[in-house]
Design an enzyme around this catalytic site. Structure first.
Site, PDB file in Angstrom:
ATOM      1  CG  PHE B  22      -1.699  -1.274   1.393  1.00  0.00           C
ATOM      2  CD1 PHE B  22      -2.774  -1.546   0.555  1.00  0.00           C
ATOM      3  CD2 PHE B  22      -1.344  -2.224   2.358  1.00  0.00           C
ATOM      4  CE1 PHE B  22      -3.489  -2.737   0.678  1.00  0.00           C
ATOM      5  CE2 PHE B  22      -2.049  -3.417   2.489  1.00  0.00           C
ATOM      6  CZ  PHE B  22      -3.114  -3.674   1.655  1.00  0.00           C
ATOM      7  CG  ASP B  23       1.437   3.518  -3.033  1.00  0.00           C
ATOM      8  OD1 ASP B  23       2.447   2.861  -2.735  1.00  0.00           O
ATOM      9  OD2 ASP B  23       0.909   3.532  -4.160  1.00  0.00           O
ATOM     10  CB  THR B  24      -2.821   5.917   0.954  1.00  0.00           C
ATOM     11  OG1 THR B  24      -2.206   6.720  -0.039  1.00  0.00           O
ATOM     12  CG2 THR B  24      -3.625   6.792   1.904  1.00  0.00           C
TER      13      THR B  24
END
Lengths: 308, 308
Positions: B22-24
């Site tokens: 995930f990035d966020t």
């Protein structure tokens, strides 16, 4: 009584027929006898007429904020003499339910009250110790670390929460009531009446039902309701007064509570008066939404005015 | 990620895989980062790690009693630096809904608030004049003849009632809110969040949902809810942050709000932490009652502790 539709009391003949059809009259109070503190026209005379004719009069109100004793005083303030045993409030019906159906034992079992004095006074007269209710310590802002109702734990003798209209509703009362309701089946949940609103002086204010709705939501529980149109109320009256239902007439100003109460309770008849929230159009309407009354009248006083 | 069931983060490999996916990260706060005023273990370190890895962090809470600015102060009190635009409360989401969906016009349209300062502060920042809320005149006992909110009539500029948790709930606030809700479609009805309870320090107290339930009952109206798991909240965040949902992970301690929020919002993943109200058994349960998380962990801090 040749038509199936509601019969309007607007002639001496119909008024007389109405009087002859019943031995007992059950009256809703607000909207029928009075509006707030204002007695409606010819009410005193109508009740005197019924008394003279040997009719039995019973007064049935969903208002749980006042006790039956307080209602007697209200009648007296209008110059009408009524005894306590003629009055049935939803607070009294809830107390009777706790005693006769839930079999709570005075001296042993206690009741947590969310509501005004009309509930705890009736329970007190039956010998139940009540907690909560109008206790001024509940008027204080809620803090679970200092609330006198939580610091020493819940009272294990509490077996029932009775909830009704409470114009002193606050987070303290809601939070402590919820703690008792979280005890599960051990603590019964009784609601005085389901009315979501409380009409007053041209306004519509929150009623018992919307106070109770908050507790029902937080606890995930559904209360047993004791007021009109619930049959707990009617059963209480019929058994206390040993009534023949076929000779009883329910008189009210709301189709969905009063008239429904009379119809579902299989009383001999119902009378809708238009001094409260209903109109002639609604009285004559054929719909699944509400039952139709047997009789209707512009006002209860017409029964007296047409027959004098 | 070879099984279909939830994967427990209990090894360095899984923790690393979780971080890479995930990035966020969207975090629920209470029960995930802290319990009341007590920061959970390794939270500061975990958030620092995520920042170092270039991850975007967003904090999502259904608590409407505090504004985003107040939340920043709360983070700061734990030594965690967070900016206002990283925080989304249900009060803020309600204000965004009023502005972007209801298209209320600042300067012209007003909002009646039933709830605490976290709602009116956010609306105020958008330029809306708020009535009600924490106005101390609402702390006075209700009398319709003297209430400053009724004596001169309702304010015709009010176009919306926003309701949330209000620990100063009383009959005055309920009665005036109801008068606005009785205006019908002209006045919208927005609820911050549906949570019926508010767990705190081992107790379960009434939540926003049970405050709002009272107004819903008296008005006969159903509000539009803006908090988790309602998609209004997620849409607000996704659009404000221009997020790629497939690279987002929702982290929470409640299956029915947080994890549902992530699953129904079609986020790339979800992480359930067991520091709040759920158990490992519930996390693994296959049921229609709630969705299953993609990952779960004893505590959020394990992500840091396993990879350091």
């Amino acid at each position: 009584m040749t038509t199936d539709g509601p019969i309007k009391i607007e002639s001496k003949g119909v008024a007389q027929e109405f009087l002859d059809s019943f031995d007992t009259f059950l009256f809703d109070c607000d909207g029928v006898l009075w509006l707030g503190t204002h007695l409606l026209p010819s009410i005193r005379e109508t009740l005197e007429l019924l008394n003279k004719l040997g009719k039995q009069l019973v007064f049935v109100t969903n208002n749980s904020t006042k006790s039956r004793a307080s209602y007697c005083k209200k009648f007296a303030s209008f110059g009408i003499s009524v005894t306590e045993d003629q009055i049935f409030t939803s607070g009294y019906a809830s107390a009777v339910y706790a005693r006769d159906f839930l079999k709570l034992e005075p001296g042993r079992d206690k009741v947590w009250v969310f509501g005004e004095s009309g509930i705890s006074e009736e329970l007190g007269l039956m010998g139940y110790e009540c907690l909560g209710g109008t206790d001024p310590r509940l008027d204080e802002p809620f803090d679970h670390k200092s609330s006198p109702f939580l610091v020493d734990g819940l009272d294990p003798a509490v077996r029932c929460v009775v909830a009704g209209l409470d114009t002193k509703i606050n987070y303290h009362r809601l939070a402590v009531s919820l703690q008792y309701l979280q005890q599960g089946e051990k603590v019964h949940f009784v609601g005085t009446n389901v009315d979501s609103t409380f009409p007053q002086k041209g306004f519509i204010f929150p009623g018992a039902g919307s106070c109770i709705a908050s507790l029902a939501c937080s606890s995930g529980r559904t209360p047993t309701y004791c007021g009109k149109p619930n049959m707990n109320m009617l059963n209480t009256i019929v058994s206390a007064k040993k009534l023949d239902r076929s000779r009883c007439c329910m008189v009210g100003d709301r189709l969905n509570t009063d008239i429904r109460f009379g119809v579902e309770g299989k009383l001999g008849g119902t009378l809708l008066v238009l001094t409260g929230i209903e109109t002639e159009e609604r009285a004559l309407e054929v719909t699944q939404e509400h039952p139709r009354p047997r009789f209707y009248a512009e006002k209860l006083g017409d029964v007296y005015e047409l027959t004098r």
